[in-house]
Write an enzyme that holds these catalytic residues in place. Sequence first.
Site, PDB file in Angstrom:
ATOM      1  N   ARG A   1       0.844  -1.192   0.000  1.00 40.13           N
ATOM      2  CA  ARG A   1       0.000   0.000   0.000  1.00 40.13           C
ATOM      3  C   ARG A   1       0.880   1.242   0.000  1.00 40.13           C
ATOM      4  O   ARG A   1       1.893   1.295   0.692  1.00 40.13           O
ATOM      5  CB  ARG A   1      -0.929   0.005   1.220  1.00 40.13           C
ATOM      6  CG  ARG A   1      -2.118  -0.940   1.085  1.00 40.13           C
ATOM      7  CD  ARG A   1      -3.056  -0.463  -0.009  1.00 40.13           C
ATOM      8  NE  ARG A   1      -4.190  -1.353  -0.236  1.00 40.13           N
ATOM      9  CZ  ARG A   1      -4.245  -2.252  -1.204  1.00 40.13           C
ATOM     10  NH1 ARG A   1      -3.205  -2.400  -2.025  1.00 40.13           N
ATOM     11  NH2 ARG A   1      -5.321  -2.987  -1.385  1.00 40.13           N
TER      12      ARG A   1
ATOM     13  N   HIS B   1      -0.345   0.717 -10.485  1.00 42.17           N
ATOM     14  CA  HIS B   1      -1.097  -0.234  -9.653  1.00 42.17           C
ATOM     15  C   HIS B   1      -1.557  -1.443 -10.472  1.00 42.17           C
ATOM     16  O   HIS B   1      -2.744  -1.808 -10.491  1.00 42.17           O
ATOM     17  CB  HIS B   1      -2.311   0.454  -9.017  1.00 42.17           C
ATOM     18  CG  HIS B   1      -2.763  -0.207  -7.751  1.00 42.17           C
ATOM     19  ND1 HIS B   1      -3.292   0.487  -6.685  1.00 42.17           N
ATOM     20  CD2 HIS B   1      -2.766  -1.518  -7.372  1.00 42.17           C
ATOM     21  CE1 HIS B   1      -3.611  -0.361  -5.716  1.00 42.17           C
ATOM     22  NE2 HIS B   1      -3.299  -1.585  -6.116  1.00 42.17           N
TER      23      HIS B   1
END
Length: 310
Positions: free
Chosen positions: A225, A273
């Site tokens: 993250r 991502h």
Amino acid sequence: MDINHILFVSEMNPQIKDILNSYHLTQSYRFVTEAELSETDLDWADAFVSFQLSEDYDFSKVKWVHSLGAGVDHFLYKKSWDEQVLLTRMTGPFGQRITEYCLSYILADLQCHTPFSELQAQTTWQPKAPRLLSEAKVLIYGTGKIGQHIAKVLSSLGMKVYGVSLSGNSKPNFETVTSFSDHFSKITEMDYLINTLPLTEKTDQIFNRTLFQYTSQLLFINVGRGESVCEKDLLEALTSEHVRGAILDVFAHEPLGADHPFWRHPKIRMTPHIAAITTPEEAVACFVETLQHIENKHPLPNKVDMVKGY
């Protein structure tokens, strides 16, 4: 638990709708964008299926929330949750995808791809011996399914693999696993550091100046993250060469703003991502399997632990 009305809020809705038709399920469905989402939709729904929403919503109106991504911090982190509402998450070949992502950058580094490309541009013939995987050490933060898959593959190729987890319990394919309370003990020896941790209060900005002061010429790979990294401290570590390079797939704010210094930093490689991207086919397969488990009152392996936050 009776699930009759299911609300999908996703950019993948057109593909998901087509794929769901092949399953011939009996439930009623609505497919809306977040911009179209209304309180009327939430009042109608028994289940809510989505990922990475920009706003907070009252999920106490539904019985079940299913995340189309592996992470659930956007539902839970620093937010209240009605424990009567079931929360499940996407499972799939994330370990394989993330492992291949990390391995590609580690091999490119050991095989000197960037230096040889620079020499080619200079028309300079300058041999340099690539390093072997067996000569390198990697520290993986997070020893869950994804971390274990990375450890299995990298150790099978000869790398020395070490782990850090909340408990510090030993796991297969790791030389040793240390707890958060002792996680600095191995960092000084490492060539690579891979973050696979979920976002919780304990992992928020865990990769900071204090940690980077223990590193030396380390390659940092973040597939966990973005919020786990203090961006300012990472930039300082790159300048001081405590970190010699960073491979970043996740960021605190996505998409990354055009004026962010990461875009133009010569020691940073960024991807949008995609290290563990969810395909519509995988998303539907996991959703349907979870729905069937709920209907048949079977155990849910992808049920989120509210205490742990993942």
